[in-house]
Design an enzyme around this catalytic site. Structure first.
Site, PDB file in Angstrom:
ATOM      1  N   ALA A 113     -12.051  23.866  22.872  1.00 30.24           N
ATOM      2  CA  ALA A 113     -12.603  23.973  24.234  1.00 30.24           C
ATOM      3  C   ALA A 113     -13.954  24.680  24.205  1.00 30.24           C
ATOM      4  CB  ALA A 113     -11.626  24.724  25.128  1.00 30.24           C
ATOM      5  N   GLU A 167     -13.653  15.438 -11.897  1.00 34.83           N
ATOM      6  CA  GLU A 167     -13.591  15.252 -10.433  1.00 34.83           C
ATOM      7  C   GLU A 167     -12.624  14.113 -10.136  1.00 34.83           C
ATOM      8  OE1 GLU A 167     -17.468  14.032  -9.169  1.00 34.83           O
ATOM      9  OE2 GLU A 167     -18.397  15.895  -9.806  1.00 34.83           O
ATOM     10  N   LYS A 193     -11.678  10.564  -8.877  1.00 36.34           N
ATOM     11  CA  LYS A 193     -12.405   9.327  -8.603  1.00 36.34           C
ATOM     12  C   LYS A 193     -11.883   8.819  -7.263  1.00 36.34           C
ATOM     13  CE  LYS A 193     -14.071   5.064 -10.610  1.00 36.34           C
ATOM     14  NZ  LYS A 193     -13.921   4.179  -9.472  1.00 36.34           N
ATOM     15  N   ASP A 225     -11.296   6.695  -4.015  1.00 37.23           N
ATOM     16  CA  ASP A 225     -11.235   5.260  -3.784  1.00 37.23           C
ATOM     17  C   ASP A 225     -11.720   4.961  -2.376  1.00 37.23           C
ATOM     18  OD1 ASP A 225     -10.756   2.648  -4.225  1.00 37.23           O
ATOM     19  OD2 ASP A 225      -8.586   2.761  -4.000  1.00 37.23           O
ATOM     20  N   TYR A 253     -20.904  13.844  -4.520  1.00 33.50           N
ATOM     21  CA  TYR A 253     -20.682  14.163  -5.932  1.00 33.50           C
ATOM     22  C   TYR A 253     -21.871  13.870  -6.829  1.00 33.50           C
ATOM     23  CZ  TYR A 253     -19.465   9.202  -5.522  1.00 33.50           C
ATOM     24  OH  TYR A 253     -19.473   7.872  -5.219  1.00 33.50           O
ATOM     25  N   LYS A 272      -8.818   5.964 -15.621  1.00 29.40           N
ATOM     26  CA  LYS A 272      -8.101   5.246 -14.558  1.00 29.40           C
ATOM     27  C   LYS A 272      -6.613   5.577 -14.585  1.00 29.40           C
ATOM     28  CE  LYS A 272     -10.045   2.608 -12.090  1.00 29.40           C
ATOM     29  NZ  LYS A 272     -10.768   1.372 -12.193  1.00 29.40           N
ATOM     30  N   CYS A 293      14.541 -24.339   8.940  1.00 32.96           N
ATOM     31  CA  CYS A 293      13.485 -23.379   9.281  1.00 32.96           C
ATOM     32  C   CYS A 293      14.026 -22.374  10.303  1.00 32.96           C
ATOM     33  CB  CYS A 293      12.285 -24.128   9.852  1.00 32.96           C
ATOM     34  SG  CYS A 293      11.031 -23.033  10.527  1.00 32.96           S
ATOM     35  N   CYS A 328      11.943 -23.134  13.795  1.00 37.40           N
ATOM     36  CA  CYS A 328      12.063 -24.342  14.623  1.00 37.40           C
ATOM     37  C   CYS A 328      13.323 -25.149  14.325  1.00 37.40           C
ATOM     38  CB  CYS A 328      10.825 -25.224  14.467  1.00 37.40           C
ATOM     39  SG  CYS A 328      10.756 -26.082  12.892  1.00 37.40           S
ATOM     40  N   CYS A 373       8.804 -26.039   5.551  1.00 35.95           N
ATOM     41  CA  CYS A 373       9.398 -26.532   6.785  1.00 35.95           C
ATOM     42  C   CYS A 373       8.693 -27.840   7.107  1.00 35.95           C
ATOM     43  CB  CYS A 373       9.160 -25.518   7.910  1.00 35.95           C
ATOM     44  SG  CYS A 373       9.207 -26.249   9.550  1.00 35.95           S
ATOM     45  N   CYS A 396       6.378 -26.927  14.584  1.00 39.19           N
ATOM     46  CA  CYS A 396       6.970 -25.606  14.365  1.00 39.19           C
ATOM     47  C   CYS A 396       6.038 -24.525  14.934  1.00 39.19           C
ATOM     48  CB  CYS A 396       7.190 -25.398  12.873  1.00 39.19           C
ATOM     49  SG  CYS A 396       7.839 -23.773  12.487  1.00 39.19           S
TER      50      CYS A 396
HETATM   51  S1  IVH Z   1     -20.320   9.320 -10.068  1.00 33.01           S
HETATM   52  C1  IVH Z   1     -23.368   6.864 -12.123  1.00 33.01           C
HETATM   53  N1  IVH Z   1     -18.221  10.501  -9.100  1.00 33.01           N
HETATM   54  O1  IVH Z   1     -16.909   5.160  -8.630  1.00 33.01           O
HETATM   55  C2  IVH Z   1     -22.132   7.587 -11.813  1.00 33.01           C
HETATM   56  N2  IVH Z   1     -18.453   8.167  -8.741  1.00 33.01           N
HETATM   57  O2  IVH Z   1     -17.307   3.163 -10.781  1.00 33.01           O
HETATM   58  C3  IVH Z   1     -21.360   6.958 -10.705  1.00 33.01           C
HETATM   59  N3  IVH Z   1     -16.660   7.181  -7.429  1.00 33.01           N
HETATM   60  O3  IVH Z   1     -19.666   3.498  -7.305  1.00 33.01           O
HETATM   61  C4  IVH Z   1     -21.085   7.817  -9.606  1.00 33.01           C
HETATM   62  N4  IVH Z   1     -15.531   9.024  -7.117  1.00 33.01           N
HETATM   63  O4  IVH Z   1     -18.080   4.649  -5.712  1.00 33.01           O
HETATM   64  C5  IVH Z   1     -18.872   9.340  -9.237  1.00 33.01           C
HETATM   65  N5  IVH Z   1     -16.425  11.679  -8.282  1.00 33.01           N
HETATM   66  C6  IVH Z   1     -17.081  10.539  -8.409  1.00 33.01           C
HETATM   67  C7  IVH Z   1     -16.603   9.339  -7.854  1.00 33.01           C
HETATM   68  C8  IVH Z   1     -17.328   8.169  -8.051  1.00 33.01           C
HETATM   69  C9  IVH Z   1     -15.592   7.735  -6.857  1.00 33.01           C
HETATM   70  C10 IVH Z   1     -16.976   5.757  -7.373  1.00 33.01           C
HETATM   71  C11 IVH Z   1     -18.332   5.423  -6.849  1.00 33.01           C
HETATM   72  C12 IVH Z   1     -18.987   4.571  -7.872  1.00 33.01           C
HETATM   73  C13 IVH Z   1     -17.823   4.111  -8.670  1.00 33.01           C
HETATM   74  C14 IVH Z   1     -18.268   3.871 -10.075  1.00 33.01           C
END
Ligand code: IVH
Length: 666
Positions: free
Chosen positions: A38, A117, A119, A121, A226, A314, A408, A411, A426, A431
């Protein structure tokens, strides 16, 4: 004329802005608010009132301007001054260790310190600040060129419009939607009859690429920063210092980032993060391990697409265990009757999964899937969740086998499975399930792209008996639409407007929208370009059709059968009478560097989405088809290629890596 703001008002606006920015930062970046909602609203209202009274006080970096820009027709293309690269992948600790060995060799360092860090998505973006003010925001695009989405990024609360110090730099980060927000967003969409987003990444990407920033502003987007494109003045010596600098300037930096003193600590970091993954509250598909010492980056360099100073570890696809409560069948627009597992709802990768496709009867038999079974389900990328395997040890004897229905469920017509085919269909000619699915396809984005016409609205129209085929959509009146549930005057007007503009979608889209079996977007485009208008296509014989590059025997027969059916010809006539354009939008003869060349793509490309790669080929006069044949000129191969690669090798088709493909289109 509005009066010019007196100095006191100017000073007051500055003071309010400073306060609001500070509280924004506390709330959206630090997640640690100091005042109540608020009190915050009160400050915002005061600033809005002042700016309304003295419009000359409005500045583009004012916190009131987060939702201000009008919608645009398209995004401008922006060239990235420093390319936005992607990352090489590692799938095991071993691969991380060889990354370390290689990197130490190239840099000459005995031991390397890393930063780990998550990654994220989401969607990678670039943010450019001049003297501390956000001047441009763009998508990554193909890494060289992206789209200017400044107006949309400005609506994200954790994107600072003004930095805490006047720095000039380009920052990179990832736009995401948290799982909790994603669930709420989909619930709201369902309540409005709009189709849900498949996953948080699609929702984030779709939201930042809205033409109307007001739509983006209503989406619960967040960002973690990042990386650095470039910076004026002193460069941070390490990546860790860069993260600290970003944090100081007011950016949101991911709290899971850690220094790893050597590769073994980095391996442990990756394992720890994978274990923690489900509790983070946002989608993470791996860990990124970056060399901490930024001074080595230049020496280490980059390949065409990935820097040598970082690697992505990954994670495995997320899986969960749940029970199959029932197996039901779904009738698609071609009449395909697909078995679908109804699951006890379970969270997998931030998405609550309550059903999984079982494809067809053979699949169910091969995996011996029964009603009542406990199963492992997995979500991989965009695809609908799948049942990986049955936990046979949890069977109680109560499980039941599934039998494909003879009729089906919608229908009542017979369900037939032709010899040698996996799919049962079907055969009912009217339908309603087929009709509804067909309409959903007809209005979908890659087809006629009728915005605002979701499945719920279409279901109402079918139920009310207002629509019996696609052409009926163009006869709907404002009154009819406005009288439906959850539709007001405004939505009715919007739907009518988008129906109207869809009439000019062109033959390419119409042919795809008709839902002719085996005619996907590519074939529809080729047919439209080859024949130019629908009459020439409808009068074409088998040989004429076979002369079209992407058309083989199966497609030719399917097109002939479709136009042989009087009902279908009648539909075309009714669309014509409704004013739908039935001529091609593109010139018939291809021209350009790749004119006449036929491409097939397999696997995942790192720098282009499928659609982007196809666009590059088409815009240069080339053609893209879905399967490799003797007529194929090139097979473009990405990560995890499928059987197309074997087929291309067999036939001696020229195989292009992503880098070679890039070379070709350059
Ligand atoms: S560094 C040149 N840090 O991953 C280095 N990328 O496969 C690339 N992504 O297009 C960027 N988390 O969309 C970096 N902690 C992170 C990330 C990151 C996600 C993605 C980003 C990039 C893709 C590369």
């Amino acid at each position: 004329m509005t009066p010019e703001a007196p100095p006191e008002a100017r000073e007051e606006a500055r003071r309010l802005r400073e306060q609001i920015e500070y509280h924004n930062y506390r709330y959206y970046v630090l997640d640690d608010p100091q005042i109540t909602d608020a009190e915050y609203d009160h400050l915002m209202q005061a600033l809005l009132r002042l700016e309304e009274q003295y419009p000359d006080l409005v500045t583009p970096d004012s916190p009131t301007q987060r939702v201000g820009a009008p919608p645009s027709d398209a995004f401008a293309t922006v060239e990235h001054q420093v390319p936005m690269l992607s990352l090489a992948n590692a799938f095991s600790a071993e691969e991380l260790r060889s990354f370390d060995a290689r990197t130490r060799r190239l840099s000459g360092a005995e031991q390397l310190e890393y930063v780990g860090e998550p990654k994220l998505d989401g969607l990678a973006v670039s943010l450019i600040y001049e003297d501390g003010v956000l001047v441009r925001g763009a998508t990554r695009g193909d890494g060289q060129r992206g789209e200017d989405i400044t107006a949309n990024l400005r609506t994200i609360r954790s994107v600072p419009l003004r930095l805490r110090r006047p720095a000039t730099l380009e920052v990179r980060g990832e736009v995401i939607i948290r799982h909790e927000d994603f669930r709420r967003l989909n619930e709201e969409r369902a309540a409005r009859g709009e189709p849900p987003f498949a996953n948080p990444r699609n929702a984030a990407a779709g939201s930042v690429r809205q033409l109307d920033p007001r739509v983006t502003a209503a989406r619960p987007l967040d960002i973690f920063c990042y990386g650095l494109g470039r910076i004026e003045g002193q460069e941070p010596a390490t990546h860790w210092e860069l993260l600290e600098l970003l944090r100081d300037l007011g950016f949101k930096v991911n709290p899971e980032a850690r220094i790893c003193r050597d590769i073994e600590e980095a391996v442990a970091y990756c394992r720890g993060l994978e274990e923690k993954r489900a509790r983070l509250g946002y989608s993470v598909d791996g860990a990124v391990i970056k060399v901490n010492d930024r001074r080595l980056y230049e020496r280490l360099g980059a390949t065409a697409k990935t820097p040598r100073w970082a690697v992505a570890f990954k994670f495995a696809a997320e899986q969960a265990v749940t029970q199959i409560e029932d197996i039901v069948v779904n009738v698609g627009r071609t009449g395909a009757v697909t078995p679908m597992a109804r699951l006890r709802p379970v969270a997998v990768g931030g998405v609550t999964v309550s059903r999984a496709s079982l494809h067809n009867e053979d699949y169910i038999r091969a995996k011996d899937i029964r009603i009542g079974d406990w199963v492992v389900v997995q979500r991989a990328g965009d695809v609908i969740p799948e049942v990986v395997r049955v936990l046979a040890e949890r069977r109680t004897g109560q499980e039941r086998e599934f039998r494909m229905p003879d009729t089906c469920p919608v229908c009542g017509a017979r369900v037939v499975r032709p010899e040698g085919e996996a799919v049962a269909r079907c055969i009912g000619t009217s339908c309603p399930a087929k009709l509804l699915e067909g309409l959903i396809h007809f209005v979908s984005r890659p087809a006629m792209n009728v915005e605002g016409m979701g499945p719920a609205l279409l279901a109402q129209l079918v139920e009310a008996g207002l629509v019996h085929d696609a052409a009926d959509l163009y006869r709907l009146t404002h009154e009819q639409l406005a009288s439906l549930e959850r539709m007001g005057d405004k939505s009715a007007a919007n739907v009518l407007r988008s129906l109207e503009s869809s009439k000019d979608a062109g033959l390419e889209r119409v042919l795809f929208a008709l839902g002719i079996r085996h005619v996907g977007e590519n074939v529809a485009r080729d047919l439209a370009r080859h024949f130019g208008d629908i009459d020439r296509l409808m009068n074409a014989g088998y040989d004429d059709l076979m002369a079209v590059p992407s058309v083989g025997e199966k497609i030719a027969r399917s097109v002939l059968a479709y136009f042989d059916e009087p009902r279908n010809r009648e539909l075309v006539e009714r669309l014509r009478r409704a004013g739908v354009r039935l001529t091609a939008s593109q010139p018939a003869a291809p021209s350009g560097a790749l004119a006449g060349k036929r491409f097939v793509i397999t696997g995942t490309l790192s720098r282009y989405s499928r659609r982007e790669a196809e666009e590059h080929i088409r815009s240069r006069g080339g053609q893209v088809s879905g399967s490799v044949s003797r007529n194929t000129d090139y097979l473009v191969v990405g990560d995890n290629p499928g059987s197309k690669l074997d087929r291309a090798r067999e036939l001696g088709v020229r195989i292009l890596t992503e880098a070679e493909f890039e070379e070709l289109i350059r």
